[in-house]
Design a protein around this motif. Structure first.
Motif, PDB file in Angstrom:
ATOM      1  N   PRO A 129       0.818  -1.213   0.000  1.00 16.93           N
ATOM      2  CA  PRO A 129       0.000   0.000   0.000  1.00 16.93           C
ATOM      3  C   PRO A 129       0.855   1.268   0.000  1.00 16.93           C
ATOM      4  O   PRO A 129       0.349   2.344  -0.294  1.00 16.93           O
ATOM      5  CB  PRO A 129      -0.790  -0.099   1.298  1.00 16.93           C
ATOM      6  N   LEU A 180       2.563   5.225   5.244  1.00 15.30           N
ATOM      7  CA  LEU A 180       2.139   4.666   6.522  1.00 15.30           C
ATOM      8  C   LEU A 180       2.241   5.713   7.627  1.00 15.30           C
ATOM      9  O   LEU A 180       1.400   5.784   8.506  1.00 15.30           O
ATOM     10  CB  LEU A 180       3.002   3.453   6.862  1.00 15.30           C
ATOM     11  N   PHE A 214      -0.742   7.744   8.288  1.00 13.43           N
ATOM     12  CA  PHE A 214      -1.928   7.025   8.729  1.00 13.43           C
ATOM     13  C   PHE A 214      -1.654   6.218   9.977  1.00 13.43           C
ATOM     14  O   PHE A 214      -2.423   5.352  10.332  1.00 13.43           O
ATOM     15  CB  PHE A 214      -2.426   6.104   7.613  1.00 13.43           C
ATOM     16  N   SER A 215      -0.530   6.522  10.629  1.00 10.79           N
ATOM     17  CA  SER A 215      -0.126   5.648  11.720  1.00 10.79           C
ATOM     18  C   SER A 215      -1.164   5.630  12.830  1.00 10.79           C
ATOM     19  O   SER A 215      -1.313   4.631  13.513  1.00 10.79           O
ATOM     20  CB  SER A 215       1.232   6.069  12.261  1.00 10.79           C
ATOM     21  N   ASP A 216      -1.909   6.713  13.007  1.00 11.76           N
ATOM     22  CA  ASP A 216      -2.893   6.683  14.091  1.00 11.76           C
ATOM     23  C   ASP A 216      -4.106   5.824  13.741  1.00 11.76           C
ATOM     24  O   ASP A 216      -4.744   5.266  14.623  1.00 11.76           O
ATOM     25  CB  ASP A 216      -3.322   8.089  14.522  1.00 11.76           C
ATOM     26  N   MET A 266      -3.771   3.137  12.152  1.00 17.41           N
ATOM     27  CA  MET A 266      -3.275   1.765  12.148  1.00 17.41           C
ATOM     28  C   MET A 266      -2.762   1.381  13.528  1.00 17.41           C
ATOM     29  O   MET A 266      -2.004   0.444  13.667  1.00 17.41           O
ATOM     30  CB  MET A 266      -2.139   1.627  11.139  1.00 17.41           C
ATOM     31  N   ASP A 267      -3.132   2.142  14.537  1.00 19.66           N
ATOM     32  CA  ASP A 267      -2.708   1.814  15.891  1.00 19.66           C
ATOM     33  C   ASP A 267      -3.641   0.743  16.430  1.00 19.66           C
ATOM     34  O   ASP A 267      -4.765   1.012  16.808  1.00 19.66           O
ATOM     35  CB  ASP A 267      -2.766   3.072  16.756  1.00 19.66           C
ATOM     36  N   PHE A 268      -3.153  -0.492  16.439  1.00 12.66           N
ATOM     37  CA  PHE A 268      -4.027  -1.598  16.823  1.00 12.66           C
ATOM     38  C   PHE A 268      -4.225  -1.651  18.326  1.00 12.66           C
ATOM     39  O   PHE A 268      -4.967  -2.460  18.828  1.00 12.66           O
ATOM     40  CB  PHE A 268      -3.446  -2.911  16.315  1.00 12.66           C
ATOM     41  N   ALA A 271      -8.721  -4.581  15.094  1.00 11.32           N
ATOM     42  CA  ALA A 271      -8.879  -4.834  13.667  1.00 11.32           C
ATOM     43  C   ALA A 271      -8.431  -3.593  12.900  1.00 11.32           C
ATOM     44  O   ALA A 271      -8.629  -2.476  13.372  1.00 11.32           O
ATOM     45  CB  ALA A 271     -10.338  -5.133  13.349  1.00 11.32           C
ATOM     46  N   PRO A 272      -7.804  -3.768  11.763  1.00 10.92           N
ATOM     47  CA  PRO A 272      -7.308  -2.620  11.016  1.00 10.92           C
ATOM     48  C   PRO A 272      -8.463  -1.715  10.555  1.00 10.92           C
ATOM     49  O   PRO A 272      -9.483  -2.202  10.098  1.00 10.92           O
ATOM     50  CB  PRO A 272      -6.606  -3.235   9.819  1.00 10.92           C
ATOM     51  N   VAL A 279      -7.920   0.747   8.264  1.00  5.66           N
ATOM     52  CA  VAL A 279      -7.668   1.091   6.876  1.00  5.66           C
ATOM     53  C   VAL A 279      -7.154  -0.151   6.172  1.00  5.66           C
ATOM     54  O   VAL A 279      -6.277  -0.831   6.679  1.00  5.66           O
ATOM     55  CB  VAL A 279      -6.584   2.190   6.776  1.00  5.66           C
ATOM     56  N   HIS A 280      -7.712  -0.441   5.049  1.00  2.00           N
ATOM     57  CA  HIS A 280      -7.152  -1.516   4.240  1.00  2.00           C
ATOM     58  C   HIS A 280      -6.970  -0.989   2.833  1.00  2.00           C
ATOM     59  O   HIS A 280      -7.913  -0.492   2.230  1.00  2.00           O
ATOM     60  CB  HIS A 280      -8.072  -2.728   4.244  1.00  2.00           C
ATOM     61  N   VAL A 281      -5.758  -1.040   2.347  1.00  2.00           N
ATOM     62  CA  VAL A 281      -5.462  -0.481   1.041  1.00  2.00           C
ATOM     63  C   VAL A 281      -5.122  -1.615   0.091  1.00  2.00           C
ATOM     64  O   VAL A 281      -4.210  -2.392   0.348  1.00  2.00           O
ATOM     65  CB  VAL A 281      -4.260   0.482   1.127  1.00  2.00           C
TER      66      VAL A 281
END
Lengths: 740, 400
Positions: free
Chosen positions: B324, B330, B333-335, B337-339, B345-346, B348-350
């Motif tokens: 992606p 990344l 968008f790190s916030d 993707m903060d699991f 669960a993610p 954002v999925h690209v």
């Protein structure tokens, strides 16, 4: 024929040989790129798993971590890698031998074993003594996952070196925002502050253990550099491009152990030999280090989401078996026995030879090879390694399950559980959240002070190395050892279970949720929010900041005209705040936002307007009443009904802001004010609503009585509502007397 | 590729030893492919595969009987490993895999052809093999893929040949012929650009407007050849996001511009047996736009890109999904993707797929080294270049 064939060979390779000679001339001028890979993290964050296997060999999406690092180094053009193994050195060396890394042309891997290194510093000193590093080298640890190309960073490093021989290290960093509440990055590392000169990219300050988010910079930095950027949105990738001087610095300073805490800070603070450190920020490439369970989770998910491409499960790099990518990020090996009624959800990896029983559900998880999953099992966000048996009806959430574990039927793993190798969990047992279960008993530790961590970890690893012989012993003397441990451990993990639950000492328990694979529970987030807010309040009161309490406000108006402006500001602020709260509440009504979230928003509003909790309760009550008013109400009794529904619905929210009697009185005062001014409709039903509030336990009788007594001496006009409520107050008085 | 020759030699040494080969071989092969593909593209991979197979054949020791079968097995051995390796590389990982498969099939075909030629001494083996294939191939495969006519002819006349073979004896060396034929194949691949470009003047006319997407060497040379012939024409180059090898027109503007375009010329990754093409993302959109305005879509592809597989085949239908990070960073968008702070669960999925499948209905013409063909004719071309026995998929469940 022979002549012909050889002729052809020559013809075919003609272009190749010409190119080869060109390159070999070039090669004479350059040194092959070398790398030092530390196959030991010198930490105990992955205990108890790392008691039995080194961290670098733990499977990350079914491939040992070290293979990711080596595959990346290989593809990035590194030609010589020295793998430094300490804990479980034998296992690492064995793995390297079996995985063909030694057999590769143009990529030589050499294992350096040592048994007494206690930190990265010792490792580097040992390598320095061996005299194998000839030029610039890449320093990484064996738990790094990256797909960055080294060429650019290396080029920058060499260029700087040419101009200034003191530029001995280039650190690779990347952008990553830290969560404002937990003050940790998505990789679970603490908030990192770095000061970087934007022009030269020189690193001037590095602090990853800042105290409550405050940093202090040396004044001289500002005078020496025309501009400085202070970042808290960068992440340290722990990929360093170093010159040989780094090794000699370690050799000179024999007390340096940690790469960052000692070496980096030493250079920055003490100005050793005038050495400088620079940074290189990567934009589109991926680089991350697995430091704790949280980053294990995050990096696994990044791999599944293909950020690390081409190091993804369906591309064979090294050591992984063939896997195909299905829709929605599902990876499945070619041989998987899946029941038709089993549901494998998105972002899941299933290893080969695994069987999944009927009605089982798996989502956001990684399942290794050769696992047996029974029927009606639910697995969510788990990392299940190889050859694990999960019997029917188990529920697993956000857990790590190591090789060979047996989970008997009906077991529930709560979030954050780690089951180490070969643990057996007995039937119907509920493993509590964040617990770690191992066949080994927990080593008795002294309290782990931050400074002692290294000493601690070293003893931990000495333990580990002495223990590493144990699994074999376990097998040999299984009758004695296992039965013994069974007897001891049976009660710990259910009947028929084998394993010890490691207790977490009080100090580290606080950290448990930070670094576990489970997401942070929302309640915890709220709690942190609270404490941080309180801390802020404390800071405000300690410091001579403008007062926010009501008392002060009164005194200001009473005493001095100079502060009048200020007072006006405060009042204005309050009005703005009230409007904001009203808007927030309206939105919450319309969009059905949860109470917790509303609390968060109101809290943040309160902070930004610098007001007290009492103001919040007033404002919230005001907005609730307003909303009740906005609903259609043909008669006053309907209005009361409206108010009743609103109040019942948001009772919890209001209650949250009514920790004490004072706030409750504030609410009554607010209501009184409303009835007089903004919402005169309520004036007729004042008593009814007051009664309602009392009934709903929002306002205690004490508050009402206090309010009444406070009003006693007031003007006649002010007493309007007290008179209205006279009967009610009387009743309350009588009731309380009766109780007495 | 300075070290390629060295690698090949090393491989040959290992082949000679022939023990513990399986792992060593695949390992070296994977490595070679990884190296090769960096900046080499499909044609490069095809060339390398052919060269590698030539080396394999040249060192293969042949038993006195059953020579062809021995060669076929050797080539298959290597081939399977190359395919299984699913090499990592830039820019088109899975399509390099297809082209590797194509070359392997071509070489197998060459071996069979040479073996079947009248002077061969072992026609009998071939017959054996065909019956073996009949026995072992799933019936549906046997139905779908008929052996080429020539092949049938030889099978029927093999009894005669057997007697002939005694007359001619073992005078011809099968191996030499095969190697010679592979050399020709390599030569063909090498000159495919010129052969295709030579045909440019027949297709590009004065004052025409041409649209292409992304970057393709075949297209470039095709256009340059027309320019050399003093044709003057306009070219729109759509960027081909997200890789953006072309730069002139945004992909989204294609539909707006297509009405003034006379012809669309694109390069592709592969041409499948039904005449459809597999091409970089965005080309299906261009082809659809072209169809709407009745603009011809011309595909230029070397003959080595002909793939004897149909699109139902999982090897073809699986798209390659890349990182992606080609689309967004990344860090920004790190916030999201903060699991740790969401439910794990993610958010954002690209998805970043690499190629499009363009059905044969949307392709007007396929220009290969040997001329232009309608998509409906591709199956015939494939029968000329591949043997039906080799159509089957490689891998664990392959019918080999």
């Amino acid at each position: 024929m022979v002549a012909k064939q050889s002729g052809r060979n020559r013809g075919g390779g003609g272009g190749g040989t010409a190119a080869a000679t060109e390159v070999s001339v070039e090669e004479l001028a350059r040194v092959p790129l070398q790398a030092i890979l530390l196959a030991d993290s010198f930490a105990t964050k992955f205990h108890p798993i790392t008691l039995e296997r080194p961290k670098v060999l733990l499977p990350l999406v079914n491939v040992p971590m070290i293979d990711y690092t080596l595959a990346w180094l290989e593809s990035a053009g590194v030609e010589e890698v020295f793998v430094f193994c300490c804990a479980h050195a034998k296992q690492v060396a064995e793995h390297l031998e079996n995985s063909q890394w030694f057999a590769q042309p143009n990529f030589s891997v050499t294992a350096i074993e040592s048994n007494n290194a206690v930190g990265a510093g010792d490792a580097l000193r040992l390598i320095y003594e061996q005299n194998v590093i000839r030029g610039d080298f890449v320093l990484v640890s064996g738990d790094t996952v990256s797909n960055m190309s080294l060429a650019e960073a290396l080029g920058e490093h060499k260029e700087r070196r040419r101009k200034d021989s003191n530029a001995i290290m280039t650190m690779v960093i990347t952008q990553s925002k830290t969560s404002p509440t937990t003050r940790q990055s998505r990789l679970g590392t603490d908030e990192l502050f770095m000061a970087i000169d934007p022009d030269t990219k020189q690193l001037l300050y590095y602090e990853d253990k800042s105290d409550k988010g405050t940093v202090s910079l040396d004044k001289t930095l500002l005078s020496d550099h025309p501009s400085i950027y202070l970042h808290n949105d960068k992440q340290d990738c722990y990929i360093d491009i170093c010159s040989p001087e780094v090794l000699s610095t370690f050799a000179d300073n024999f007390d340096y152990q940690h790469l960052r805490r000692h070496f980096l800070k030493g250079l920055l603070d003490d100005d050793i030999m005038g050495y400088k450190i620079f940074t290189h920020e990567i934009q589109s490439n991926y680089a991350a280090r697995i430091d704790n369970f949280r980053s294990y989770d995050t990096v696994s998910k990044d791999i599944i989401q293909r950020w690390t491409y081409p190091l993804v499960p369906d591309v064979q790099f090294f050591g992984n078996s063939s896997t195909k990518l299905d829709r929605q990020g599902m990876y499945r090996a070619s041989v998987v026995g899946q029941s038709r009624s089993a549901q494998v959800g998105p972002f899941t990896v299933i290893g080969s030879g695994t069987t999944i029983g009927s009605q089982s559900q798996i989502s956001n998880s990684v399942v290794g090879e050769g696992c047996k999953i029974g029927a009606n099992v639910s697995i969510e966000g788990c990392y299940i390694w190889h050859n694990v048996t999960i019997e029917d009806g188990c529920q697993l959430k956000h857990a790590i399950v190591c090789d060979g574990v047996v989970i008997k039927s009906g077991v529930i793993l709560e979030p954050g559980v780690v089951l180490s190798y070969k643990v057996v969990v007995g039937q119907q047992f509920i493993v509590p959240a964040y617990s770690k279960v191992s066949l080994y008993q927990q080593p008795i530790k002294q309290d782990s002070d931050e400074e002692l961590e290294y000493a601690d970890s070293s003893t931990g690893f000495m333990d580990a190395s002495s223990l590493s012989g144990l699994p074999d012993k376990l097998k040999e003397e299984s009758t004695i050892q296992l039965s013994e441990s069974q007897l001891q451990a049976a009660s710990e993990v259910g009947s028929g279970g084998v394993g010890f639950i490691w207790s977490t000492s009080e100090g580290s328990h606080e950290e448990e949720w930070r670094h576990s694979v489970a997401p942070i529970p929302p309640a915890k987030l709220l709690e942190i929010m609270h404490t941080s807010n309180n801390e802020l309040e404390v800071v405000q009161q300690d410091g001579n900041l403008p007062p926010s309490g009501e008392l002060e406000r009164d005194s200001v108006t009473a005493n001095s005209n100079d502060y009048d402006d200020d007072d006006v500001d405060v009042k204005d602020d309050y009005e703005f705040f009230e409007n904001e709260v009203e808007a927030t509440f309206k939105r919450a009504l319309e969009e059905n936002i949860k109470e917790d979230d509303v609390i968060l928003e109101v809290n943040s509003l309160r902070l930004s307007y610098n007001l007290a909790t009492a103001d919040c309760s007033g404002a919230l009550f005001y907005s609730m009443m307003k909303s009740a008013l906005s609903a259609p109400h043909p008669s006053p009794s309907d209005l009361v009904k409206n108010a009743a529904t609103v109040i019942t619905k948001w009772k919890k929210l209001l209650k949250y802001y009514l920790p004490s009697i004072d706030e409750e009185i504030e609410v009554i005062l607010k209501f009184e004010e409303m009835c007089l001014e903004s919402a005169k409709e309520y004036s007729t039903v004042f008593v009814q609503i007051l009664h309602l509030l009392y009934d709903k336990d929002i306002i205690q009788e004490e508050a009402i009585l206090n309010w009444a007594s406070e009003k006693e001496g007031a003007d006649e006009t002010d007493k309007l509502f007290v008179k209205q409520a006279e009967k009610f107050i009387q009743w309350l008085n009588e009731a309380s007397e009766e109780e007495d | 590729m300075p070290d390629m020759q060295g690698l090949v030699n090393e491989l040959i040494d290992k082949l000679k030893k022939r023990d513990g080969l399986i792992n060593g071989l695949s390992f070296v092969l994977v490595l070679m492919l990884i190296r090769w593909q960096k900046g080499e593209g499909i044609t490069g991979t095809a060339l390398q595969t052919a060269e590698l197979l030539r080396s394999v054949i040249s060192v293969q020791k042949l038993p006195p009987t059953n020579k062809a079968a021995a060669l076929i097995n050797a080539v298959r051995d290597v081939g399977e490993k190359l395919i299984a390796a699913n090499p990592v590389g830039e820019p088109l990982a899975s399509f390099c895999q297809l082209s590797v498969g194509n070359v392997i099939r071509r070489v197998l075909h060459i071996v069979r052809e040479e073996d079947l030629s009248p002077s061969s001494d072992e026609a009998g083996d071939n017959e054996e093999e065909i019956t073996w294939l009949r026995d072992n191939t799933a019936p549906y495969v046997a139905e779908i893929i008929r052996p080429p006519l020539l092949h049938m002819l030889h099978t029927f006349s093999s009894a005669e040949e057997k007697s002939k073979s005694y007359i001619f004896g073992r005078s011809r060396k099968l191996k030499n012929d095969v190697i010679e034929a592979i050399n020709m194949l390599i030569e063909d691949v090498n000159i495919c650009y010129e052969l295709i470009a030579e045909q440019a003047v027949e297709h590009i006319h004065h004052n025409e407007t041409i649209l292409t997407l992304g970057w393709s060497r075949t297209v470039l040379e095709f256009l340059l050849a027309a320019k050399d012939k003093k044709r003057s024409f306009h070219v729109f180059v759509a960027e081909g996001a997200p890789r953006c090898h072309g730069h002139a027109l945004t992909d989204s503007a294609v539909f707006a511009m297509i009405s003034r375009v006379n012809m669309v010329i694109v390069g592709v990754h592969a041409v499948t047996a039904n005449g459809g093409v597999i091409a970089p993302v965005g080309i299906d959109m261009v082809a659809l736009a072209a169809q709407k305005f009745a603009v011809p879509v011309v595909v230029v592809a070397g003959i080595h890109k002909l793939c004897p597989l149909y699109t139902e085949n999982p090897e073809v239908s699986l798209n390659d999904v890349r990182s992606p990070s080609e689309l967004l960073e990344l860090g920004n968008f790190s916030d999201c993707m903060d699991f740790g702070s969401v439910d794990g669960a993610p958010l954002v999925h690209v998805a970043n797929p690499v190629f499009d499948y363009v059905p044969p209905e949307l392709v007007s013409l396929v220009i290969t080294d040997i001329g232009g063909h309608k998509p409906s004719y591709i199956y015939r071309l494939i029968a000329d270049y591949y043997s039906s026995q080799d159509y089957v998929r490689y891998g664990k469940d392959a019918l080999l």
